[in-house]
Design a protein around this motif. Structure first.
Motif, PDB file in Angstrom:
ATOM      1  N   LEU A  80       0.868  -1.161   0.000  1.00  0.00           N
ATOM      2  CA  LEU A  80       0.000   0.000   0.000  1.00  0.00           C
ATOM      3  C   LEU A  80       0.911   1.218   0.000  1.00  0.00           C
ATOM      4  N   PRO A  81       0.687   2.179  -0.864  1.00  0.00           N
ATOM      5  CA  PRO A  81       1.648   3.265  -1.064  1.00  0.00           C
ATOM      6  C   PRO A  81       1.929   4.112   0.168  1.00  0.00           C
ATOM      7  N   TYR A  82       0.960   4.209   1.093  1.00  0.00           N
ATOM      8  CA  TYR A  82       1.174   5.029   2.288  1.00  0.00           C
ATOM      9  C   TYR A  82       1.204   4.198   3.568  1.00  0.00           C
ATOM     10  N   ALA A  83       1.298   2.868   3.421  1.00  0.00           N
ATOM     11  CA  ALA A  83       1.273   1.989   4.596  1.00  0.00           C
ATOM     12  C   ALA A  83       2.535   2.166   5.434  1.00  0.00           C
ATOM     13  N   THR A  84       2.392   1.907   6.720  1.00  0.00           N
ATOM     14  CA  THR A  84       3.542   1.913   7.626  1.00  0.00           C
ATOM     15  C   THR A  84       3.844   0.505   8.125  1.00  0.00           C
ATOM     16  N   SER A  85       2.810  -0.270   8.451  1.00  0.00           N
ATOM     17  CA  SER A  85       3.032  -1.595   9.033  1.00  0.00           C
ATOM     18  C   SER A  85       1.914  -2.551   8.651  1.00  0.00           C
ATOM     19  N   LEU A  86       2.069  -3.213   7.510  1.00  0.00           N
ATOM     20  CA  LEU A  86       1.087  -4.231   7.130  1.00  0.00           C
ATOM     21  C   LEU A  86       1.098  -5.389   8.123  1.00  0.00           C
ATOM     22  N   ARG A  87       2.222  -5.591   8.797  1.00  0.00           N
ATOM     23  CA  ARG A  87       2.284  -6.614   9.846  1.00  0.00           C
ATOM     24  C   ARG A  87       1.205  -6.391  10.902  1.00  0.00           C
ATOM     25  N   MET A  88       0.945  -5.144  11.243  1.00  0.00           N
ATOM     26  CA  MET A  88      -0.024  -4.831  12.286  1.00  0.00           C
ATOM     27  C   MET A  88      -1.409  -4.536  11.728  1.00  0.00           C
ATOM     28  N   SER A  89      -1.608  -4.768  10.438  1.00  0.00           N
ATOM     29  CA  SER A  89      -2.929  -4.587   9.840  1.00  0.00           C
ATOM     30  C   SER A  89      -3.718  -5.879   9.948  1.00  0.00           C
ATOM     31  N   ASP A  90      -4.858  -5.930   9.290  1.00  0.00           N
ATOM     32  CA  ASP A  90      -5.669  -7.151   9.330  1.00  0.00           C
ATOM     33  C   ASP A  90      -5.062  -8.280   8.519  1.00  0.00           C
ATOM     34  N   LEU A  91      -3.901  -8.037   7.892  1.00  0.00           N
ATOM     35  CA  LEU A  91      -3.189  -9.117   7.205  1.00  0.00           C
ATOM     36  C   LEU A  91      -2.346  -9.933   8.163  1.00  0.00           C
ATOM     37  N   GLY A  92      -2.112  -9.382   9.355  1.00  0.00           N
ATOM     38  CA  GLY A  92      -1.235 -10.037  10.308  1.00  0.00           C
ATOM     39  C   GLY A  92      -1.964 -11.057  11.155  1.00  0.00           C
ATOM     40  N   TYR A  93      -1.501 -11.208  12.377  1.00  0.00           N
ATOM     41  CA  TYR A  93      -1.980 -12.266  13.278  1.00  0.00           C
ATOM     42  C   TYR A  93      -3.339 -11.876  13.855  1.00  0.00           C
ATOM     43  N   GLN A  94      -4.401 -12.220  13.137  1.00  0.00           N
ATOM     44  CA  GLN A  94      -5.756 -11.870  13.545  1.00  0.00           C
ATOM     45  C   GLN A  94      -6.644 -13.108  13.469  1.00  0.00           C
ATOM     46  N   ASN A  95      -7.714 -13.082  14.253  1.00  0.00           N
ATOM     47  CA  ASN A  95      -8.666 -14.188  14.196  1.00  0.00           C
ATOM     48  C   ASN A  95     -10.007 -13.697  14.725  1.00  0.00           C
ATOM     49  N   ASN A  96     -11.086 -13.997  14.007  1.00  0.00           N
ATOM     50  CA  ASN A  96     -12.415 -13.536  14.413  1.00  0.00           C
ATOM     51  C   ASN A  96     -12.805 -14.038  15.789  1.00  0.00           C
ATOM     52  N   ALA A  97     -12.259 -15.176  16.191  1.00  0.00           N
ATOM     53  CA  ALA A  97     -12.609 -15.723  17.505  1.00  0.00           C
ATOM     54  C   ALA A  97     -12.200 -14.786  18.629  1.00  0.00           C
ATOM     55  N   GLN A  98     -11.203 -13.935  18.376  1.00  0.00           N
ATOM     56  CA  GLN A  98     -10.710 -13.036  19.411  1.00  0.00           C
ATOM     57  C   GLN A  98     -11.375 -11.668  19.380  1.00  0.00           C
ATOM     58  N   ASP A  99     -12.241 -11.413  18.413  1.00  0.00           N
ATOM     59  CA  ASP A  99     -12.898 -10.113  18.323  1.00  0.00           C
ATOM     60  C   ASP A  99     -13.683  -9.823  19.605  1.00  0.00           C
ATOM     61  N   GLY A 100     -13.394  -8.692  20.215  1.00  0.00           N
ATOM     62  CA  GLY A 100     -14.092  -8.302  21.433  1.00  0.00           C
ATOM     63  C   GLY A 100     -13.741  -9.133  22.648  1.00  0.00           C
ATOM     64  N   LEU A 101     -12.699  -9.934  22.536  1.00  0.00           N
ATOM     65  CA  LEU A 101     -12.352 -10.861  23.611  1.00  0.00           C
ATOM     66  C   LEU A 101     -12.020 -10.128  24.905  1.00  0.00           C
ATOM     67  N   VAL A 102     -11.159  -9.134  24.802  1.00  0.00           N
ATOM     68  CA  VAL A 102     -10.821  -8.314  25.967  1.00  0.00           C
ATOM     69  C   VAL A 102     -11.204  -6.881  25.620  1.00  0.00           C
ATOM     70  N   ARG A 146     -11.603 -20.613  29.102  1.00  0.00           N
ATOM     71  CA  ARG A 146     -12.562 -21.632  29.541  1.00  0.00           C
ATOM     72  C   ARG A 146     -13.817 -21.684  28.674  1.00  0.00           C
ATOM     73  N   LYS A 147     -13.941 -20.758  27.720  1.00  0.00           N
ATOM     74  CA  LYS A 147     -15.154 -20.675  26.901  1.00  0.00           C
ATOM     75  C   LYS A 147     -14.994 -21.503  25.630  1.00  0.00           C
ATOM     76  N   PRO A 148     -15.805 -22.531  25.435  1.00  0.00           N
ATOM     77  CA  PRO A 148     -15.711 -23.347  24.208  1.00  0.00           C
ATOM     78  C   PRO A 148     -16.026 -22.506  22.972  1.00  0.00           C
ATOM     79  N   TYR A 149     -15.365 -22.861  21.869  1.00  0.00           N
ATOM     80  CA  TYR A 149     -15.587 -22.169  20.599  1.00  0.00           C
ATOM     81  C   TYR A 149     -15.961 -23.235  19.570  1.00  0.00           C
ATOM     82  N   PRO A 150     -17.199 -23.192  19.058  1.00  0.00           N
ATOM     83  CA  PRO A 150     -17.695 -24.278  18.213  1.00  0.00           C
ATOM     84  C   PRO A 150     -16.773 -24.702  17.067  1.00  0.00           C
ATOM     85  N   PRO A 151     -16.180 -23.766  16.299  1.00  0.00           N
ATOM     86  CA  PRO A 151     -15.290 -24.233  15.219  1.00  0.00           C
ATOM     87  C   PRO A 151     -14.098 -25.037  15.733  1.00  0.00           C
TER      88      PRO A 151
END
Length: 531
Positions: A230-252, A270-275
């Motif tokens: 991305l022409p103006y990007a600073t850190s694609l590592r910290m974008s949604d291309l990096g270490y992300q997972n929907n299971a953690q959305d809103g976790l903390v 301790r919370k089961p996650y169906p997938p």
């Protein structure tokens, strides 16, 4: 500068108090991939025996992949001493890599297929196997490719006496441990409000190899046949291309107390996650993940900053926080700087000390979910387009340009830098602010802009730039070997770690199934943070 910050700086500048600013601790954890020296391809070889045992070596281990080395410095009062130790670790490792070298970037170069990426191995002991099983779970949950991303973790603490002095002066009542913990939580709130600045100033991953995405849909632009950016990007590592997972959305969610943070994590492990339940914990008689909960362990929670307590043998992260409160914080959002042999410079570290001390001493109003969303939006905008001219962020109820807000923060931090220089001697902290101010005035001075320029000089190929830069840095280390005495000391430490791992494996009792079941059962125990 706020009234509270002014008062606290004046208090700590008093002759009888000034020394405590030099009694906090700093440490660095640097991640880096082992790659082939000729083409930069990921090493598929086991961890070199000459480097010691990854299970027991205090300074040289692995993170996720077998090839993802992690170097851990001691926690020391002056970050320059920690960086000196990190330099020695690099030189020892390079002396024992043979035809391999260390990759100089946060984002990997060309990777083999998902199936071919080796997961880190820690031997046959129960504790070693559970570390390996945890990584099998990460592979199932996030994919192996994502686990090959490297970063810099910066560990920071102020002397406990700082909090005692402040608490006494401000007439705050309560247990010293509680006051210290909540002061670190206040630091974290301020960090979340302003951490976008670190991404602008130090982000160094504006481009990735096209193969990294494995054909997944994306919104990146083509820089060349093998490179996306991305022409103006600073850190694609910290974008949604990096270490992300929907299971953690809103976790903390945004938290105002240590207790809220611990409760969130305690529930998640301790919370089961169906997938994950659909996958199960065993396949063909082998453990493939520790459990089927949202998190296998607390450390699986992805965060840009964490409150930490040193963990004792057999203890979980939340248990340590419950028992002894927050001892230090770990900043986890820093990219590896490919132009620095260690991945981070002393100048950057001095700025982090100023920034984190500012976050610790400044006013820190309680936060909310709405503010958390604003903080995340500011962070996301900066990692994807932080160098875009006129980029606007949201500060409170108003829009403000990234440059204007950044310059405001630099100005507010100047008295903090002056106080740290007063204690330390010299002008290193104020000098570090001047460098960052210049980057705000001129985006072309940022590491992300410099990376794109360097990629352009290598035919717009991220991989060619990464290979050339890695080879250059590797040669620098090999041209400056350790002294015979230093080499002997590192070699002895490696041999001792191998012996310690062997002892653990020989002395353990029982079977692994019982061990992991006991470990899982402890997750369900009532902790001090439970409601």
């Amino acid at each position: 500068m706020s009234k509270l910050l002014t008062e606290r700086l004046a208090l700590l500048s008093q002759p009888e108090h000034l020394h405590v600013l030099g009694e906090g601790l700093r440490g660095i954890e640097r991640e880096t991939l082992r790659v082939r020296q000729d083409d930069g391809a990921l090493s598929l070889r086991p961890h070199p025996v000459a480097l010691g045992a990854t299970l027991t070596h205090p300074e040289i281990t692995t993170d996720y992949a077998e090839a993802l080395l992690e170097f851990i410095t001691p926690a020391l009062p002056d970050i320059s001493a920690a960086l000196e130790r990190l330099d020695q670790i690099h030189r020892f490792v390079h002396a024992n890599l043979g035809e391999e070298m260390l990759w100089s970037q946060s984002m990997p170069g060309e990777l083999p297929s998902e199936e071919a990426i080796p997961i880190a191995w820690y031997g046959t002991s129960h504790i070693g196997m559970i570390k390996h099983v945890y990584r099998r779970g990460l592979a199932l949950r996030y994919g192996k490719t994502m686990q090959c991303i490297a970063g810099i973790h910066y560990n920071f603490s102020l002397s406990p006496d700082v909090w005692k002095i402040i608490s006494k002066a401000e007439g705050r009542r309560g247990d010293a441990q509680y006051l210290q913990s909540e002061s670190y939580v206040a630091l974290i709130r301020n960090f979340h409000r302003t951490s976008w600045l670190l991404m602008y100033l130090f982000g160094a991953s504006p481009a990735i190899p096209r193969s990294f995405l494995r054909g997944a849909p994306h919104t990146l632009e083509m820089l060349s046949d093998d490179t996306l950016y991305l022409p103006y990007a600073t850190s694609l590592r910290m974008s949604d291309l990096g270490y992300q997972n929907n299971a953690q959305d809103g976790l903390v969610p945004p938290y105002n107390t240590l207790l809220e943070y611990m409760r969130s994590l305690s529930k998640a492990v301790r919370k089961p996650y169906p997938p994950y339940e659909a996958i199960g914990t065993r396949k063909d008689g082998e453990w493939v993940q520790i459990n089927t909960n949202v998190l296998q362990i607390e450390n699986e929670f992805y965060a840009t900053i964490r409150p930490k307590q040193v963990i004792r043998s057999g203890e979980r992260a939340v248990e340590a926080l419950c028992a002894r409160g927050v001892q230090y914080i770990e900043v986890r959002c820093m990219d590896v700087n490919p132009f620095d042999p260690l991945g981070i410079s002393l100048e950057t570290a001095r700025f982090l000390d100023v920034f984190l001390t500012y976050c610790a001493l400044q006013d820190s109003p309680l936060t909310s979910e709405a503010e958390g969303n604003i903080n995340q939006a500011n962070f996301s905008a900066t990692v994807r387009e932080g160098r875009r001219p006129g980029l606007m962020l949201q500060r409170g109820e108003q829009q403000i340009s990234l440059q204007a807000w950044g310059l405001d923060l630099i100005a507010a931090m100047e008295p903090v830098a002056a106080l740290l220089d007063q204690q330390h001697g010299g002008s290193a902290h104020r000098d570090s602010l001047a460098v960052q101010k210049a980057r705000l005035d001129n985006p072309e001075l940022t590491p992300s802009a410099q990376v794109l320029q360097a990629i352009a000089e290598h035919g717009n190929s991220y991989v060619r730039f990464g290979l050339a830069q890695s080879q250059q840095l590797a040669q620098q280390f090999r041209d400056h070997p350790l002294s015979a005495e230093q080499m002997q000391s590192f070699t002895a430490a490696a041999q001792q770690s191998l012996q310690e791992q062997s002892t653990i494996e020989q002395q353990q009792s029982g079977d692994f199934d019982s061990f992991i079941q006991d470990y899982r059962s402890r997750t369900s125990e009532q902790l001090c943070c439970d409601e």
